[in-house]
Write a protein that holds these residues in place. Structure first.
Motif, PDB file in Angstrom:
ATOM      1  N   HIS A 171       2.532   6.986 -45.153  1.00  0.00           N
ATOM      2  CA  HIS A 171       1.970   5.943 -46.625  1.00  0.00           C
ATOM      3  C   HIS A 171       2.950   4.916 -46.891  1.00  0.00           C
ATOM      4  O   HIS A 171       2.025   3.427 -47.114  1.00  0.00           O
ATOM      5  CB  HIS A 171       2.370   7.260 -47.851  1.00  0.00           C
ATOM      6  N   TRP A 172       4.491   4.842 -46.408  1.00  0.00           N
ATOM      7  CA  TRP A 172       5.125   3.692 -46.491  1.00  0.00           C
ATOM      8  C   TRP A 172       4.731   2.345 -45.769  1.00  0.00           C
ATOM      9  O   TRP A 172       4.421   1.138 -45.990  1.00  0.00           O
ATOM     10  CB  TRP A 172       6.733   4.115 -45.512  1.00  0.00           C
ATOM     11  N   LEU A 173       3.772   2.711 -44.183  1.00  0.00           N
ATOM     12  CA  LEU A 173       3.572   2.405 -43.474  1.00  0.00           C
ATOM     13  C   LEU A 173       1.904   1.764 -44.147  1.00  0.00           C
ATOM     14  O   LEU A 173       1.406   0.344 -43.940  1.00  0.00           O
ATOM     15  CB  LEU A 173       3.292   2.596 -41.844  1.00  0.00           C
ATOM     16  N   TYR A 174       1.310   2.114 -44.883  1.00  0.00           N
ATOM     17  CA  TYR A 174      -0.263   1.886 -44.907  1.00  0.00           C
ATOM     18  C   TYR A 174       0.300   1.086 -46.410  1.00  0.00           C
ATOM     19  O   TYR A 174      -0.067  -0.182 -46.528  1.00  0.00           O
ATOM     20  CB  TYR A 174      -1.155   3.219 -45.768  1.00  0.00           C
ATOM     21  N   LEU A 175       1.650   1.141 -47.325  1.00  0.00           N
ATOM     22  CA  LEU A 175       1.683   0.057 -48.442  1.00  0.00           C
ATOM     23  C   LEU A 175       2.203  -1.533 -47.430  1.00  0.00           C
ATOM     24  O   LEU A 175       1.918  -2.424 -48.692  1.00  0.00           O
ATOM     25  CB  LEU A 175       3.090   0.753 -48.947  1.00  0.00           C
ATOM     26  N   GLN A 176       2.858  -1.103 -46.067  1.00  0.00           N
ATOM     27  CA  GLN A 176       3.128  -2.742 -46.076  1.00  0.00           C
ATOM     28  C   GLN A 176       2.419  -3.894 -45.895  1.00  0.00           C
ATOM     29  O   GLN A 176       2.150  -4.935 -45.424  1.00  0.00           O
ATOM     30  CB  GLN A 176       4.183  -2.044 -44.650  1.00  0.00           C
ATOM     31  N   VAL A 177       0.997  -2.701 -44.981  1.00  0.00           N
ATOM     32  CA  VAL A 177      -0.095  -3.665 -44.264  1.00  0.00           C
ATOM     33  C   VAL A 177      -0.972  -4.508 -45.680  1.00  0.00           C
ATOM     34  O   VAL A 177      -1.145  -5.359 -45.504  1.00  0.00           O
ATOM     35  CB  VAL A 177      -0.606  -2.495 -43.698  1.00  0.00           C
ATOM     36  N   ILE A 192      -8.439  -2.825 -45.108  1.00  0.00           N
ATOM     37  CA  ILE A 192      -8.019  -1.045 -45.110  1.00  0.00           C
ATOM     38  C   ILE A 192      -7.995  -0.391 -44.885  1.00  0.00           C
ATOM     39  O   ILE A 192      -9.156  -0.053 -46.210  1.00  0.00           O
ATOM     40  CB  ILE A 192      -6.311  -2.014 -45.872  1.00  0.00           C
ATOM     41  N   ARG A 193      -7.367   1.048 -43.967  1.00  0.00           N
ATOM     42  CA  ARG A 193      -8.507   1.669 -44.216  1.00  0.00           C
ATOM     43  C   ARG A 193      -7.145   3.237 -43.828  1.00  0.00           C
ATOM     44  O   ARG A 193      -6.518   2.633 -42.853  1.00  0.00           O
ATOM     45  CB  ARG A 193      -9.654   1.745 -43.515  1.00  0.00           C
ATOM     46  N   LYS A 194      -7.095   4.042 -44.668  1.00  0.00           N
ATOM     47  CA  LYS A 194      -6.496   5.732 -44.107  1.00  0.00           C
ATOM     48  C   LYS A 194      -7.238   6.253 -43.993  1.00  0.00           C
ATOM     49  O   LYS A 194      -7.900   6.604 -45.038  1.00  0.00           O
ATOM     50  CB  LYS A 194      -5.658   5.456 -45.676  1.00  0.00           C
ATOM     51  N   PHE A 195      -7.275   6.404 -42.165  1.00  0.00           N
ATOM     52  CA  PHE A 195      -7.662   6.820 -41.970  1.00  0.00           C
ATOM     53  C   PHE A 195      -7.118   8.437 -42.081  1.00  0.00           C
ATOM     54  O   PHE A 195      -6.138   8.948 -41.718  1.00  0.00           O
ATOM     55  CB  PHE A 195      -8.071   7.347 -39.896  1.00  0.00           C
ATOM     56  N   THR A 196      -7.235   9.177 -42.551  1.00  0.00           N
ATOM     57  CA  THR A 196      -6.990  10.874 -43.234  1.00  0.00           C
ATOM     58  C   THR A 196      -7.456  12.153 -41.619  1.00  0.00           C
ATOM     59  O   THR A 196      -8.747  11.965 -41.206  1.00  0.00           O
ATOM     60  CB  THR A 196      -7.305  10.919 -44.920  1.00  0.00           C
ATOM     61  N   SER A 203      -3.480   7.987 -40.450  1.00  0.00           N
ATOM     62  CA  SER A 203      -3.308   6.448 -39.234  1.00  0.00           C
ATOM     63  C   SER A 203      -3.956   5.855 -40.192  1.00  0.00           C
ATOM     64  O   SER A 203      -4.527   5.591 -41.793  1.00  0.00           O
ATOM     65  CB  SER A 203      -4.521   7.408 -38.416  1.00  0.00           C
ATOM     66  N   VAL A 204      -3.357   4.391 -40.038  1.00  0.00           N
ATOM     67  CA  VAL A 204      -3.791   2.806 -40.520  1.00  0.00           C
ATOM     68  C   VAL A 204      -4.891   2.429 -39.879  1.00  0.00           C
ATOM     69  O   VAL A 204      -4.178   1.646 -38.495  1.00  0.00           O
ATOM     70  CB  VAL A 204      -2.551   2.406 -41.130  1.00  0.00           C
ATOM     71  N   ILE A 205      -5.823   1.524 -40.841  1.00  0.00           N
ATOM     72  CA  ILE A 205      -6.395   0.786 -39.530  1.00  0.00           C
ATOM     73  C   ILE A 205      -6.755  -0.874 -40.625  1.00  0.00           C
ATOM     74  O   ILE A 205      -7.065  -0.231 -41.821  1.00  0.00           O
ATOM     75  CB  ILE A 205      -8.099   1.227 -39.255  1.00  0.00           C
ATOM     76  N   ALA A 206      -6.048  -1.907 -39.649  1.00  0.00           N
ATOM     77  CA  ALA A 206      -6.843  -2.743 -40.459  1.00  0.00           C
ATOM     78  C   ALA A 206      -7.143  -4.172 -39.988  1.00  0.00           C
ATOM     79  O   ALA A 206      -7.192  -3.835 -38.205  1.00  0.00           O
ATOM     80  CB  ALA A 206      -4.980  -4.420 -41.340  1.00  0.00           C
TER      81      ALA A 206
END
Length: 444
Positions: A171-177, A192-196, A203-206
């Protein structure tokens, strides 16, 4: 799995300088109490290790409630073996202890079946032609950003994909992106997408959308790294994962930031992926690749960055490309990009070997464009390779002569002796990531 109530008193989360509530995952955010909890955890595991060295039994002793899921059957393809076999979630811990890696194919056994009907033999790539723009973006890459981001990422006690810390770090990484995207010029089409997943870490996808969408240019260019970490002695132990794969994570994060800052507007979709659960058997990237395949989405090329910062003492730092379970034409193209835009030499040496279970026997060395691993011993690019897409894999050096000895331990930190952890080295891979995005994605 989530840690049980009995384990909460022993578990520890990262604590940073600010008072962001995400930085204290469990009980508190006082540094002295965190250090005390870390010591208690390590002491507890050390004591119980004397009673039972088996990691599964040790897990049950340390956290009986949390270990309940370790008996879950999983279909694992052990790297180097011909066929997958049914083992358990707990057996993953035993395999890690033995130094054996694996792919968990339980939910993705059909991966690649649909794409078998498509022609995947792409052998030609565009001529390198965006030198001015690529070098402009490269000039805005920052070693300081790499350092700051990795310092925060490695502050998490570990990034074990089944833990609250693994969820918090993702989640920290998601917030940075998200912050990078929020500061972008409004004219740049970004998402941006948070792939659950079925486990806590996401996972995080930008994605950079094409500025002028075209039905002939829908194939995505994908740049990936895995964000999780693992201590192979035991998953409840500290795992800062600075090199594996915190280095790859911040390497592509910095490339993404610089591209956004320089207003990158591609002709093809360009995506940056930060995968969860790689250490659990490619558990983050395989479902994503399976979704793309199921939806009929095209991928122009995929490049994985796994471990980009370790430089063995008295060795010349290089940019290496692995030649196993990859597209050879794409790998050769990646090497051309590295030779054009990176300042470090490209790794050209590989080992011809035999593999018998976990024993690797190097038969002879010779010069070639890349470094070879035994079959299935790679990273998240293999998920895309298995799905029928073309993929390549960039890493810090020859896995046989320059492998980082600290990975998968509590000592995988930024602070290695003899200057062996190098942000300058990681920055070279950020340059390659930028070049891959621009030369394959185009620029309008």
């Amino acid at each position: 799995m989530k840690f049980s109530a009995s384990f909460v008193l022993l578990a520890v989360s990262a604590v940073f300088a600010t008072a962001n509530p995400l930085q204290a995952v469990l009980l508190h955010n006082e540094p002295h109490r965190v250090a005390s909890s870390q010591d208690a955890l390590l002491e507890r595991i050390t004591e119980l290790s004397a009673l039972n060295a088996d990691p599964v039994e040790l897990y049950k002793l340390v956290d009986p409630e949390g270990a309940a899921g370790l008996d879950e059957p999983r279909l694992l393809h052990i790297w180097g073996e011909e066929k997958a076999e049914w083992l358990t979630e707990g057996d993953k811990l035993r395999l890690h202890r033995q130094g054996l890696k694996f792919t968990d194919i339980t939910e993705t056994r059909e991966l690649g079946n649909k794409n078998k009907l498509k022609v995947q033999a792409i052998t030609e790539f565009p001529k390198i032609s965006y030198g001015t723009r690529v070098r402009d973006v490269i000039s805005h890459l920052s070693v300081h950003n790499l350092r700051d981001n990795l310092e925060k990422l490695t502050s998490f006690f570990n990034r074990f994909y089944k833990s609250e810390n693994g969820a918090a770090s993702s989640h920290w990484l998601y917030l940075q992106v998200l912050d990078i995207i929020a500061k972008a010029d409004p004219s740049i089409p970004l998402s941006i997408r948070k792939f659950t997943h079925t486990f806590p870490q996401s996972s995080v996808i930008a994605r950079f959308e094409p500025k002028h969408p075209s039905p002939n240019r829908t194939a995505a260019v994908i740049i990936g790294a895995h964000q999780d970490s693992a201590n192979y002695l035991h998953p409840l132990l500290p795992a800062p994962g600075a090199d594996d794969d915190g280095s790859g994570t911040v390497t592509i994060l910095e490339a993404f930031r610089a591209l956004v800052e320089r207003k990158f507007t591609p002709e093809y979709p360009v995506e940056f992926h930060w995968y969860a659960g790689e250490e659990g058997g490619l558990l983050g990237s395989r479902p994503i690749a399976a979704e793309y395949e199921a939806l009929g989405r095209d991928v122009r090329a995929m490049l994985q960055f796994d471990m980009t910062a370790y430089t063995k003492a008295n060795h010349t730092p290089t940019v290496a490309f692995i030649t196993t379970d990859v597209s050879t034409p794409l790998t050769e193209y990646g090497i051309l990009l590295a030779e054009e835009y990176a300042d470090y030499p490209v790794q050209r040496k590989r080992c011809i070997f035999e593999v018998r279970r976990s024993v690797l026997i190097c038969l002879r060395n010779f010069f070639f464009l890349g470094a070879k691993l035994f079959p299935r011993a790679g990273s998240d690019h293999m998920s895309w390779h298995d799905a029928g897409y073309i993929a390549a894999f960039a890493t810090e050096g020859d896995p046989y002569t320059e492998f980082d000895p600290y990975v998968h331990t509590a000592n995988d930190t930024m602070y290695l002796p003899n200057g062996e952890f190098s942000f300058d080295h990681a920055l070279e891979f950020s340059k390659v990531a930028v070049a891959f995005a621009v030369e394959l994605g185009g620029w309008v």
